[in-house]
Design a protein around this motif. Structure first.
Motif, PDB file in Angstrom:
ATOM      1  N   LYS A  95     -12.999   8.254   1.199  1.00 40.19           N
ATOM      2  CA  LYS A  95     -13.703   8.924   1.899  1.00 40.19           C
ATOM      3  C   LYS A  95     -14.029   7.436   3.074  1.00 40.19           C
ATOM      4  O   LYS A  95     -14.115   6.404   2.756  1.00 40.19           O
ATOM      5  CB  LYS A  95     -14.856   9.382   1.554  1.00 40.19           C
ATOM      6  N   GLY A  96     -14.124   7.792   4.392  1.00 41.95           N
ATOM      7  CA  GLY A  96     -14.857   6.622   5.547  1.00 41.95           C
ATOM      8  C   GLY A  96     -13.453   5.561   5.997  1.00 41.95           C
ATOM      9  O   GLY A  96     -13.312   4.694   6.817  1.00 41.95           O
ATOM     10  N   LYS A  97     -12.105   5.985   5.701  1.00 39.22           N
ATOM     11  CA  LYS A  97     -11.302   4.778   5.987  1.00 39.22           C
ATOM     12  C   LYS A  97      -9.769   6.043   6.045  1.00 39.22           C
ATOM     13  O   LYS A  97      -9.623   6.685   4.584  1.00 39.22           O
ATOM     14  CB  LYS A  97     -11.224   3.817   5.543  1.00 39.22           C
ATOM     15  N   PRO A  98      -8.734   5.411   6.161  1.00 45.14           N
ATOM     16  CA  PRO A  98      -7.157   6.140   6.011  1.00 45.14           C
ATOM     17  C   PRO A  98      -6.597   5.226   4.670  1.00 45.14           C
ATOM     18  O   PRO A  98      -6.974   4.049   4.084  1.00 45.14           O
ATOM     19  CB  PRO A  98      -6.281   5.706   7.160  1.00 45.14           C
ATOM     20  N   THR A  99      -5.504   5.663   4.397  1.00 42.21           N
ATOM     21  CA  THR A  99      -4.786   5.297   3.626  1.00 42.21           C
ATOM     22  C   THR A  99      -3.535   5.039   3.632  1.00 42.21           C
ATOM     23  O   THR A  99      -3.391   6.349   3.892  1.00 42.21           O
ATOM     24  CB  THR A  99      -5.219   6.315   1.961  1.00 42.21           C
ATOM     25  N   VAL A 100      -3.307   3.849   2.755  1.00 37.13           N
ATOM     26  CA  VAL A 100      -1.718   3.685   2.942  1.00 37.13           C
ATOM     27  C   VAL A 100      -1.013   3.327   1.503  1.00 37.13           C
ATOM     28  O   VAL A 100      -2.288   2.720   0.888  1.00 37.13           O
ATOM     29  CB  VAL A 100      -1.560   1.624   3.902  1.00 37.13           C
ATOM     30  N   ILE A 101      -0.446   3.885   1.303  1.00 40.59           N
ATOM     31  CA  ILE A 101       0.333   4.044  -0.264  1.00 40.59           C
ATOM     32  C   ILE A 101       1.610   3.202  -0.031  1.00 40.59           C
ATOM     33  O   ILE A 101       2.640   4.000   0.593  1.00 40.59           O
ATOM     34  CB  ILE A 101       0.319   5.271  -0.723  1.00 40.59           C
ATOM     35  N   ILE A 102       1.600   1.883  -0.433  1.00 40.66           N
ATOM     36  CA  ILE A 102       2.410   1.174  -0.591  1.00 40.66           C
ATOM     37  C   ILE A 102       3.665   1.438  -1.796  1.00 40.66           C
ATOM     38  O   ILE A 102       3.164   1.320  -2.540  1.00 40.66           O
ATOM     39  CB  ILE A 102       2.658   0.143  -0.409  1.00 40.66           C
ATOM     40  N   LEU A 103       5.182   2.103  -1.356  1.00 36.99           N
ATOM     41  CA  LEU A 103       5.554   2.975  -2.391  1.00 36.99           C
ATOM     42  C   LEU A 103       7.111   2.009  -2.933  1.00 36.99           C
ATOM     43  O   LEU A 103       8.021   1.679  -1.944  1.00 36.99           O
ATOM     44  CB  LEU A 103       6.478   3.430  -2.245  1.00 36.99           C
ATOM     45  N   ASN A 104       6.810   1.318  -3.611  1.00 36.26           N
ATOM     46  CA  ASN A 104       7.537  -0.313  -3.950  1.00 36.26           C
ATOM     47  C   ASN A 104       8.882   0.493  -4.844  1.00 36.26           C
ATOM     48  O   ASN A 104       8.917   0.679  -5.927  1.00 36.26           O
ATOM     49  CB  ASN A 104       6.835  -1.154  -5.201  1.00 36.26           C
ATOM     50  N   THR A 105       9.364   0.647  -4.398  1.00 30.78           N
ATOM     51  CA  THR A 105      10.144   1.917  -4.885  1.00 30.78           C
ATOM     52  C   THR A 105      12.346   0.420  -4.685  1.00 30.78           C
ATOM     53  O   THR A 105      12.267  -1.036  -4.379  1.00 30.78           O
ATOM     54  CB  THR A 105      11.135   2.392  -3.310  1.00 30.78           C
ATOM     55  N   VAL A 106      13.370   1.122  -5.032  1.00 33.66           N
ATOM     56  CA  VAL A 106      14.597   0.915  -5.250  1.00 33.66           C
ATOM     57  C   VAL A 106      15.647   1.415  -4.180  1.00 33.66           C
ATOM     58  O   VAL A 106      15.774   2.737  -4.241  1.00 33.66           O
ATOM     59  CB  VAL A 106      15.164   0.919  -6.357  1.00 33.66           C
TER      60      VAL A 106
END
Length: 278
Positions: A227-238
């Motif tokens: 709550k209260g802020k957006p979320t970024v998900i850093i997907l460390n992919t190959v």
């Protein structure tokens, strides 16, 4: 709702579908498809409040594939979820006059936005999330970007706005496979922590192994509860994940496998699927 165990098997079937679409259309961004398909699968299978029967529901969640060139992976997921017919996509992908083009086409059911010109997805997603809040709707908005795309200034204008408006109904995912058509993205961002940069814009930052199904699921759950802020998900992919002949190779950004390469790729997918049941 599919279980994590079911998705661990499904991921290899979806990869096979994706490669078959590319082979049928004689082109596609196979490397980035393979890195992002797990996130697309988990998002649609377990988190998005949408369905083929509710594509016009004003309260539905919204998804924008900002990384529009990963369309073959998106087709595979949309077909599995019932929005499109897989045989029809294979038969007509990339053919003259076909709606199944190499980037998202919002004339197709389930696709919210045409994309492909990089840097547009996050700013549009910010607008969607802000509109949902103003309309007092339960809508959550998600977008997936590539890490090469983060060189676009419009991404950071969107990030600034999302943080400024504290859009906790917004979640951005970054497919950080560290490769783009011209080579390594770290050549541009090697002295820059993506996690610190997003945090400085007021975002909740989650950095995870991006081809780990359970980790993706957990991160998306955390994002929805923040709550209260957006979320970024850093997907460390190959890039090219799933077959050693493709993995972590910039040359597979837009490479059409020959017959021998195709056989090796599908055999690798089958072996990984079988290993789940060993």
């Amino acid at each position: 709702m599919a279980t994590i165990e079911e998705l661990e098997t499904l991921r290899w079937d979806l990869r096979r579908d994706c490669v078959d679409i590319i082979m049928a259309g004689k082109g596609g961004h196979i490397g980035g498809d393979m890195s992002v398909i797990d996130a697309l699968m988990v998002l649609y299978a377990r988190h998005l409040n949408i369905a083929p029967s509710r594509v016009d529901d004003p309260d539905r969640d919204r998804f924008v594939l900002s990384k529009g060139h990963a369309m073959e992976a998106y087709y595979a997921v949309l077909c599995h979820e019932g929005y499109l017919d897989l045989d029809d996509v294979k038969a007509r992908f990339s053919q003259f006059g076909s709606p199944y083009i190499g980037h998202p086409n919002n004339k197709l059911p389930g696709i919210e936005m045409n994309s492909g010109s990089l840097g547009h997805g996050l700013p549009v997603a910010v607008g969607m999330a802000l509109a949902a809040r103003m309309d007092k709707r339960p809508t959550r908005v998600y977008t997936i970007m590539g890490d090469g795309e983060l060189a676009e200034g419009s991404v950071w204008e969107g990030a600034m706005s999302g943080g400024n408006y504290a859009l906790d109904n917004l979640c951005a995912l970054v497919d950080r496979n560290r490769l783009q058509i011209s080579g390594c993205t770290e050549d541009v961002m090697k002295q820059d922590s993506q996690e610190e940069r997003w945090a400085s814009f007021g975002w909740n930052v989650l950095s995870i192994p991006g081809n780990d199904v359970a980790a993706i699921d957990e991160a998306l759950g955390l994002a929805s509860r923040t709550k209260g802020k957006p979320t970024v998900i850093i997907l460390n992919t190959v890039k090219g994940y799933g077959s050693p002949i493709m993995e972590d190779k910039a040359g597979w950004h837009h490479h059409l496998p020959n017959a021998e390469e195709y056989a090796r790729i599908v055999a690798d997918f089958a072996a990984r699927k079988e290993a789940r049941h060993a």
